[in-house]
Design a protein around this motif. Structure first.
Motif, short mmCIF file in Angstrom:
data_model
loop_
_atom_site.label_atom_id
_atom_site.label_comp_id
_atom_site.label_asym_id
_atom_site.label_seq_id
_atom_site.Cartn_x
_atom_site.Cartn_y
_atom_site.Cartn_z
N PHE A 56 4.47 -0.07 -25.15
CA PHE A 56 3.94 -0.65 -26.15
C PHE A 56 2.80 0.75 -26.03
CE2 PHE A 56 3.08 -5.16 -24.50
CZ PHE A 56 4.16 -5.71 -25.51
N LYS A 57 2.34 1.52 -24.90
CA LYS A 57 1.90 2.77 -25.52
C LYS A 57 2.97 3.39 -26.75
CE LYS A 57 0.12 7.45 -23.49
NZ LYS A 57 0.71 7.93 -24.30
N ASP A 58 4.22 4.01 -26.25
CA ASP A 58 5.21 4.23 -26.84
C ASP A 58 5.44 3.55 -28.33
OD1 ASP A 58 5.66 5.67 -24.36
OD2 ASP A 58 7.59 4.62 -24.13
N LEU A 59 5.01 2.34 -28.29
CA LEU A 59 5.50 1.95 -29.78
C LEU A 59 4.50 2.10 -30.77
CD1 LEU A 59 6.89 -1.28 -28.77
CD2 LEU A 59 8.45 0.49 -29.88
N ALA A 60 2.78 2.23 -29.94
CA ALA A 60 1.71 2.88 -30.50
C ALA A 60 2.20 3.78 -31.15
CB ALA A 60 0.42 1.88 -29.73
N ASP A 61 2.64 5.22 -29.93
CA ASP A 61 2.01 6.29 -30.64
C ASP A 61 3.67 6.80 -31.47
OD1 ASP A 61 0.51 6.68 -28.30
OD2 ASP A 61 2.01 7.51 -27.38
N ALA A 62 4.39 6.22 -31.84
CA ALA A 62 5.74 5.92 -32.46
C ALA A 62 4.90 5.49 -34.07
CB ALA A 62 7.07 6.01 -32.13
N ALA A 77 4.00 -6.66 -29.86
CA ALA A 77 4.35 -5.76 -31.03
C ALA A 77 5.23 -6.45 -31.98
CB ALA A 77 5.50 -5.17 -30.27
N MET A 78 4.95 -6.15 -33.79
CA MET A 78 5.32 -6.75 -34.08
C MET A 78 5.58 -5.57 -35.55
SD MET A 78 1.69 -8.80 -35.29
CE MET A 78 0.79 -7.78 -34.66
N GLN A 79 6.51 -6.28 -35.91
CA GLN A 79 7.91 -5.32 -37.15
C GLN A 79 6.30 -5.30 -38.54
OE1 GLN A 79 10.42 -4.21 -37.59
NE2 GLN A 79 10.89 -5.23 -35.02
N LYS A 80 6.33 -4.14 -38.84
CA LYS A 80 5.14 -4.23 -40.07
C LYS A 80 5.50 -5.07 -41.38
CE LYS A 80 3.85 0.68 -39.14
NZ LYS A 80 3.58 1.28 -39.39
N SER A 81 6.26 -6.47 -41.37
CA SER A 81 6.27 -7.61 -42.21
C SER A 81 5.24 -9.11 -42.08
CB SER A 81 7.96 -7.80 -42.21
OG SER A 81 7.90 -8.40 -41.24
N ILE A 82 4.89 -8.62 -41.38
CA ILE A 82 4.58 -9.54 -39.65
C ILE A 82 3.18 -9.51 -40.18
CG2 ILE A 82 4.41 -10.85 -37.87
CD1 ILE A 82 6.76 -11.23 -38.70
N GLY A 83 2.33 -10.51 -40.57
CA GLY A 83 0.68 -10.75 -40.27
C GLY A 83 0.04 -12.29 -39.53
N GLY A 84 -0.62 -11.87 -40.35
CA GLY A 84 -1.93 -13.09 -39.55
C GLY A 84 -1.62 -13.46 -37.97
N TYR A 85 -1.77 -12.43 -37.03
CA TYR A 85 -2.06 -11.90 -35.84
C TYR A 85 -3.28 -12.70 -35.44
CZ TYR A 85 -2.70 -10.95 -31.21
OH TYR A 85 -2.77 -11.29 -29.65
N GLN A 86 -3.13 -14.24 -34.40
CA GLN A 86 -4.67 -14.49 -34.38
C GLN A 86 -4.67 -14.42 -32.53
OE1 GLN A 86 -7.25 -16.02 -35.82
NE2 GLN A 86 -8.00 -15.54 -33.35
#
Length: 531
Positions: free
Chosen positions: A276-282, A507-516
């Motif tokens: 998660f840290k690596d994905l957030a940094d990238a 972690a979500m693709q940028k096309s994904i919205g509405g996280y709850q």
């Protein structure tokens, strides 16, 4: 083209989107209406009220069943979606509800809702479901008790669309407790019809959904995948935009990360914190993190069986823990250190407690208790990405004070059954109470009701009195005093060594919205969108 393992996995994951031909093709959900979730492991049952249900079964209950109430969504302060407001409720099956003037009952009017079977939801179904929850035993019944929902007689059918709940006592947790995943509503006629001699239809409901929720289970292959399809007749909220969910179980975190990075999967829970840290940094995908309310990684020390009956040895473990190393090596900084707090606690949980790494103090306590010994440390293999490096560091630290630790891991599907035995000397576990109150956390983990999550089997009437006083008082001064006193008590008694408050990441693709985010920490498909 060379077929690699990765290519094969990606191809297999894309199969649900393939055209099916003819009329089926015209009606099949499009790729924009289909979500692919990759997770470490999935549900071992379809009934969250059943004994031994694993953590992911909460997601089945959340999406396939309705409750009377739900928590109101509010924006995550850092952005990226919504979390919940613990003190704010809205109706799910309940169209409205009214507290009695004396505060000792609440009457619920049901909205017009339909079960997946086509039957209308009635107050009789709600009563049967709540009766079941308070009677079935295990986790479900203890959860209901946490909100003073204890007896079938409390649930009264007024008419087909009206149910009254009579309170045993005034309890601030009663209504919020109706919004967690446990008190969900079954199609009681369908359950009874298929239950045989079992009045609660446990075998049938373990393997079948009998709900009214936003999604139905189309296919369930334990250890492989769960496929959900939208219930187009759902009336308890805005109809979800996603028509189909494929939740694929993939044990390898590196494979799950690769699928997210390449865009072959839409969303993933349960990756290692480093990923998660690596994905957030990238920055290629969105990573949303929420500090888990009421959540702590802790090391539970059995107070009834084995060497840790001696409080000096429990204190020794608290003094020798390598807190900062564990936070970095296992959580990669995605959490809050729980060590080095003040002697006088705050009215809050979790909070840092007054131990920090001091091997000399720890060794003196071990020597005073009779010297070194051998023991075992257990953890859930489903949490191995965090628990394994944490366990190794604990083992190394305890070796320096003469305690030899053998590490044992149990498959996620069997972990709750194992901790229910209450025979393991040391257990590493992450527990997060669904209702964000200090007294609620201790009710589950250290109270004399001895719930499944009281892994230390801790029994102390003085603590019970303080926790109960906090649970039921309406006087803020009494509440604050009780919380401070019971936290002081567990700081001395140490049935559990708090290590860190973790962040719940997705972690979500940028096309994904509405996280709850939900307190049960399972995906809520009802709000998700896909661009």
């Amino acid at each position: 083209m060379t077929i690699t393992r990765r290519t094969a996995i990606a191809a297999g994951l894309s199969l649900p989107f393939a055209a099916r031909g003819g009329a089926a093709q015209a009606q099949a959900p499009s790729r924009s209406e289909t979500l692919l979730l990759v997770q470490e492991y999935g549900p071992n049952s379809l009934d969250m009220q059943g004994i031994g249900s694993s953590q992911p079964v909460n997601g089945v209950a959340l999406n396939c069943y309705d409750r009377l109430l739900r928590f109101k969504p509010v924006p995550i302060p850092g952005g990226g979606g919504n979390t919940i407001a613990m003190g704010e409720l809205e109706g799910e099956l309940a169209e409205s509800w009214q507290l009695a003037p004396d505060g000792m009952s609440c009457t619920f009017k049901l909205r017009d809702a339909t079960f997946h079977s086509g039957r209308k939801v009635t107050a009789k179904d709600v009563k049967w479901s709540l009766d079941r929850a308070v009677s079935i035993g295990g986790f479900a019944t203890t959860q209901m008790n946490a909100g003073s929902l204890e007896k079938p007689e409390q649930f009264v059918v007024v008419d087909d669309k009206t149910l009254r709940i009579d309170f045993i006592r005034k309890d601030k947790m009663t209504l919020p407790n109706l919004a967690v995943t446990i008190p969900f509503v079954f199609d009681s006629e369908l359950a009874i019809k298929n239950g045989g001699d079992d009045p609660w239809a446990k075998d049938y409901l373990k393997n079948n959904i009998a709900g009214s929720g936003a999604y139905k289970v189309e296919s369930w292959k334990p250890g492989v995948e769960t496929i959900y399809v939208r219930n187009d007749a759902w009336t308890c909220g805005k109809l979800p935009s996603l028509r189909r969910i494929i939740a694929r179980d993939i044990a390898s975190p590196s494979t799950r990360r690769a699928l997210i990075e390449r865009g072959d999967a839409d969303i993933s829970y349960g990756l290692p914190p480093k990923d998660f840290k690596d994905l957030a940094d990238a920055g290629k995908v969105n990573v949303v993190g929420v500090p888990i309310p009421n959540g702590v990684w802790g090391c539970y020390l059995n107070t009834q069986v084995g060497p840790f009956k001696d409080v000096r040895l429990r204190q020794a473990v608290a003094w020798v823990m390598p807190y900062e190393k564990m936070l970095q090596a296992s959580l990669f900084g995605r959490g809050v250190d729980m060590s080095g707090g003040p002697e006088t606690p705050k009215v809050a949980w979790p909070q840092a407690f007054p131990y920090k790494t001091d091997a000399a103090k720890a060794k003196a306590l071990v020597d005073a208790a009779g010297g070194g010994f051998s023991t075992t440390l257990l953890f859930d293999a489903g949490n191995a990405t965090v628990a394994e490096p944490m366990s190794v560091l604990i083992k190394e630290a305890l070796a320096t004070i003469g305690i030899n630790v053998e590490i044992s891991k149990v498959p996620g599907a069997n972990f709750r059954g194992e901790i229910q035995k209450k025979t393991n000397p040391m257990v590493l576990n992450r527990f997060a109470g669904w209702l964000d109150y200090p007294d609620y956390y201790l009710f589950w983990t250290m109270h004399g009701n001895n719930s499944i999550f009281n892994i230390a089997a801790y029994q102390n009437p003085a603590l019970d009195k303080l926790v109960d006083e906090a649970r039921f008082t309406a006087d803020k001064a009494v509440y604050d005093k009780s919380v401070v006193e019971f936290i002081k008590l567990v700081n001395v008694e140490v049935p559990m060594v708090p290590i860190a408050q973790p962040t719940h990441d997705v972690a979500m693709q940028k096309s994904i919205g509405g996280y709850q985010f939900q307190p049960c920490r399972e995906p809520d498909f009802r709000y998700l969108t896909k661009g």
